[in-house]
Design an enzyme around this catalytic site. Structure first.
Site, PDB file in Angstrom:
ATOM      1  N   HIS A 285      -2.672   1.925   4.789  1.00  0.00           N
ATOM      2  CA  HIS A 285      -3.017   3.345   4.610  1.00  0.00           C
ATOM      3  C   HIS A 285      -4.514   3.462   4.334  1.00  0.00           C
ATOM      4  CE1 HIS A 285      -3.229   7.355   2.844  1.00  0.00           C
ATOM      5  NE2 HIS A 285      -2.129   7.610   3.536  1.00  0.00           N
TER       6      HIS A 285
ATOM      7  N   GLU B 275      -3.405   7.621  11.786  1.00  0.00           N
ATOM      8  CA  GLU B 275      -3.822   8.613  10.806  1.00  0.00           C
ATOM      9  C   GLU B 275      -5.346   8.665  10.766  1.00  0.00           C
ATOM     10  OE1 GLU B 275      -0.869   9.587   7.579  1.00  0.00           O
ATOM     11  OE2 GLU B 275      -1.688   7.680   6.957  1.00  0.00           O
TER      12      GLU B 275
HETATM   13  C1  PEP Z   1      -1.145  10.808   4.044  1.00  0.00           C
HETATM   14  O1  PEP Z   1      -1.312  10.817   2.824  1.00  0.00           O
HETATM   15  O2  PEP Z   1      -0.986   9.752   4.701  1.00  0.00           O
HETATM   16  C2  PEP Z   1      -1.171  12.075   4.756  1.00  0.00           C
HETATM   17  C3  PEP Z   1      -0.994  12.103   6.051  1.00  0.00           C
HETATM   18  O3  PEP Z   1      -1.373  13.169   3.979  1.00  0.00           O
HETATM   19  P1  PEP Z   1      -1.454  14.697   4.479  1.00  0.00           P
HETATM   20  O4  PEP Z   1      -0.229  14.967   5.300  1.00  0.00           O
HETATM   21  O5  PEP Z   1      -1.476  15.501   3.220  1.00  0.00           O
HETATM   22  O6  PEP Z   1      -2.715  14.824   5.276  1.00  0.00           O
END
Ligand code: PEP
Length: 304
Positions: free
Chosen positions: A144, A214
């Site tokens: 992450h 992400e």
């Molecule tokens: C995350 O914490 O991995 C995340 C995607 O958070 P958010 O959906 O709040 O952007």
């Protein structure tokens, strides 16, 4: 708590590979053999109506939550109507996993948000994969952005963690994603490929891995990637898997998107061919909104 959800995804179109209309984030087509006249082999044997990948929705709540708020969230999730063809996973903070496991419906699986890199032992403050298995975790989120950019874990360390978790039978949500300055410098694909390579170098197989793209600039900011931006990277990731692992892994591996997904933007994102679900942070703290996101990941099935 964090949640992952994925939904069914139809086959990819050959034209999504190295599509020229995309924004130029990729400096080079990752493999010169891959071009629009070359259909990926899985397209040839897959019925266009038969989904290749089950979709998945995942909730990851970071450090958010208290016993009280998590009790309410569990109750909302237990009573929510969720499409049966979506895999749903929640990743609460470690200390609440037991509470969640004992009161959440079995229909939703449990993930941890991190794990130790090797067999558990004298590593004060760390949580071992063996312990996660012991309390019923089937998954762990690794790589992450907060682990990478706040705690300082590097690609190789994260890859090793993934290899160890998989060797113990725990599935890995393998996060990748670029910083804003890396995107602005045209390095999005390079960064994602390096992160993927570190996983590939360390894992015994891709059978139990979900990739979570992400973009760091989208996490917790309210700035969601556009469907085209997300799809562009998802295609590139799938292409990388095809060129560096195998066509079969490329077609089977679920690639979910995370970064400011909410009940209002999920449906358009979910329609993209290579988005197989979501990793949701903030919006997963509200049960009904998370259920909306879970159900949105089936939109491709409806379109098929
Ligand atoms: C995350 O914490 O991995 C995340 C995607 O958070 P958010 O959906 O709040 O952007």
């Amino acid at each position: 708590m964090s949640m992952i959800s994925t939904s069914l995804s139809g086959p990819k179109s050959a034209t999504s590979y190295c599509a020229p209309e995309f924004s130029g984030l990729r400096r080079l087509c990752p493999n010169n053999n891959t071009n629009n006249s070359h259909s990926p082999s899985f397209l040839r044997f897959t019925s266009p109506r038969k989904p290749l990948r089950r979709v998945l929705a995942m909730a990851g709540t970071g450090q958010n939550g208290t016993k009280e708020s998590i009790t309410k969230l569990i109750s909302d999730l237990n009573s929510a109507k969720m499409e049966s063809d979506v895999d749903v996973v929640v990743a609460p903070p470690f200390i609440y996993i037991d509470q969640v496991k004992s009161s959440l419906t079995d229909r939703i699986e449990i993930s941890a948000q991190n794990s130790w890199v090797s067999k558990g032992g004298a590593f004060t403050g760390e949580i071992s994969v063996e312990q996660l298995k012991d309390i019923g975790c089937k998954w762990v989120i690794l790589g992450h952005s907060e682990r990478r950019h706040v705690i300082g874990e590097d690609n190789q360390f994260i890859g090793k963690k993934a290899g160890y978790a998989l060797s113990q039978g725990v599935g890995v949500i393998a996060c990748i994603g670029e910083l804003l300055e890396e995107r602005e410098a045209g390095k999005t694909f390079d960064v994602c490929y390096q992160q993927l390579k570190a996983y590939a170098d360390a894992v015994p197989s891709w059978d139990n891995i979900v990739i979570a793209y992400e973009p760091v600039w989208a996490i917790g900011t309210g700035v969601v990637a556009t469907p085209a931006q997300a799809q562009e990277v998802h295609v590139a990731v799938r292409d990388w898997l095809k060129n560096n692992v195998s066509a079969e892994v490329a077609s089977k591996t679920r690639i979910i998107y995370g970064g400011s997904v909410n009940g209002g933007n999920c449906a358009e994102l979910a329609k993209q061919k290579d988005i197989d679900g979501f990793l949701v942070g903030g919006a997963s703290l509200k049960g009904p909104e998370f259920a909306t996101i879970v159900n949105s990941v089936t939109s491709k099935k409806v379109a098929a």
